[in-house]
Design a protein around this motif. Structure first.
Motif, PDB file in Angstrom:
ATOM      1  N   LEU A   1       0.831  -1.207   0.000  1.00  0.00           N
ATOM      2  CA  LEU A   1       0.000   0.000   0.000  1.00  0.00           C
ATOM      3  C   LEU A   1       0.862   1.251   0.000  1.00  0.00           C
ATOM      4  N   ALA A   2       1.876   1.282   0.859  1.00  0.00           N
ATOM      5  CA  ALA A   2       2.771   2.440   0.888  1.00  0.00           C
ATOM      6  C   ALA A   2       3.486   2.597  -0.448  1.00  0.00           C
TER       7      ALA A   2
ATOM      8  N   GLY B   1       4.124   9.984  -5.571  1.00  0.00           N
ATOM      9  CA  GLY B   1       5.480  10.423  -5.270  1.00  0.00           C
ATOM     10  C   GLY B   1       5.855  10.537  -3.815  1.00  0.00           C
ATOM     11  N   THR B   2       4.863  10.585  -2.923  1.00  0.00           N
ATOM     12  CA  THR B   2       5.154  10.765  -1.499  1.00  0.00           C
ATOM     13  C   THR B   2       3.929  10.375  -0.690  1.00  0.00           C
ATOM     14  N   ILE B   3       4.055  10.434   0.640  1.00  0.00           N
ATOM     15  CA  ILE B   3       2.922  10.278   1.562  1.00  0.00           C
ATOM     16  C   ILE B   3       3.007  11.423   2.563  1.00  0.00           C
ATOM     17  N   ASP B   4       1.951  12.198   2.666  1.00  0.00           N
ATOM     18  CA  ASP B   4       1.920  13.328   3.604  1.00  0.00           C
ATOM     19  C   ASP B   4       1.140  13.018   4.872  1.00  0.00           C
ATOM     20  N   VAL B   5       0.111  12.193   4.744  1.00  0.00           N
ATOM     21  CA  VAL B   5      -0.750  11.883   5.884  1.00  0.00           C
ATOM     22  C   VAL B   5      -1.119  10.407   5.834  1.00  0.00           C
ATOM     23  N   LEU B   6      -1.050   9.758   6.983  1.00  0.00           N
ATOM     24  CA  LEU B   6      -1.573   8.404   7.148  1.00  0.00           C
ATOM     25  C   LEU B   6      -2.683   8.454   8.180  1.00  0.00           C
ATOM     26  N   VAL B   7      -3.866   7.979   7.797  1.00  0.00           N
ATOM     27  CA  VAL B   7      -4.975   7.860   8.746  1.00  0.00           C
ATOM     28  C   VAL B   7      -5.208   6.368   8.983  1.00  0.00           C
TER      29      VAL B   7
ATOM     30  N   MET C   1       7.598   9.647   4.300  1.00  0.00           N
ATOM     31  CA  MET C   1       6.950  10.858   4.812  1.00  0.00           C
ATOM     32  C   MET C   1       7.996  11.917   5.128  1.00  0.00           C
ATOM     33  N   ARG C   2       7.760  13.118   4.650  1.00  0.00           N
ATOM     34  CA  ARG C   2       8.686  14.233   4.832  1.00  0.00           C
ATOM     35  C   ARG C   2       8.389  14.974   6.140  1.00  0.00           C
TER      36      ARG C   2
END
Length: 253
Positions: free
Chosen positions: A78-79, A87-93, A134-135
């Motif tokens: 999934l990630a 291109g990125t992940i900013d939020v994981l709920v 995650m940045r």
């Protein structure tokens, strides 16, 4: 600057688990409304596809991935899918969860472990899979429960243990990652809201919510969405390691 702009998630990439039903579906609509690009995950792929089509019709950018959060390989996939698409992940709920109302004297080891593997271990596995992508300034929101803070009125030992553990995990990950990685980690703890899970509880659950909470009723989805957007967005840039309870006053007695 308009203070409301801090609640926007324009072009931010949000991974949302447990999106195929209940609060998760409502969260998906709320996140899309503030401009997020969504990666929706759940075990029920047909429901995910239908939700994605609905959101895309309103202009949202959405991809779906069938995911069992208790499976480490699914979490990693999934990630990876989120990064490949956006291109990125900013939020994981971390919203995926299951319930249980089995008396402790009749709970089986398999039943207890199965619930913990989704509600608690699944959140850890998802955080572990997403964090490398995650940045600084990113956010993890773990959907826990008011029952992490108060005794349940029904036999729910496994569920309560999983949600209390999730609050502890939230504090631990915030300690490890917020200062070093710049990833904020918080928990959202709903009380009783209208959802498939609470509908299954029948009249007894409704009567308990009316009797035990100060506001004397179930909550509505939109009364929880604002709290989620606060924790997910830059509006809460100085908030980490905490639990935000939204329960109509149930825990205030």
């Amino acid at each position: 600057m308009n203070p409301l702009d801090a609640f926007r998630l324009d072009q931010k990439v949000v991974v949302l688990t447990g999106a195929s039903s209940g609060l998760g579906t409502g969260f998906a609509h709320a996140l899309a409304a503030v401009g997020a690009r969504l990666v929706l995950a759940a075990r029920r792929h047909e429901r995910l596809t239908a939700l994605a089509a609905e959101l895309q019709a309103g202009g949202a950018k959405v991809v779906v991935q069938r995911t069992d959060v208790s499976n480490p390989a699914d979490c990693t996939a999934l990630a990876r899918r989120a990064v490949e698409e956006f291109g990125t992940i900013d939020v994981l709920v971390n919203n995926a969860g299951v319930g249980s109302a089995v008396p402790s004297s009749r709970e089986t080891p398999a039943g207890f472990d199965g619930l913990i593997s989704v509600n608690l271990s699944g959140a850890f596995l998802m955080a572990q899979a997403c964090a490398p992508h995650m940045r600084p300034g990113s956010s993890i929101v773990n959907i826990a429960s008011v029952l992490a803070h108060v005794a349940p009125r029904f036999p729910q030992a496994a569920y309560v243990a999983s949600k209390a553990g999730l609050v502890g995990l939230t504090r631990a990950l915030a300690q490890e990652w917020s200062g070093r990685k710049g990833i904020r980690v918080n928990a959202l703890c709903p009380g009783y809201f209208h959802s498939e899970l609470t509908l299954a509880g029948g009249d007894a659950l409704r009567e308990n919510a009316e009797r035990e909470s100060i506001l004397g009723r179930f909550g509505e989805q939109e009364e929880l969405d604002g709290a989620l957007l606060f924790l997910a967005s830059p509006a809460s840039s100085y908030v980490t390691g905490t639990s935000l309870v939204v329960d109509g006053g149930l825990s205030a007695w």
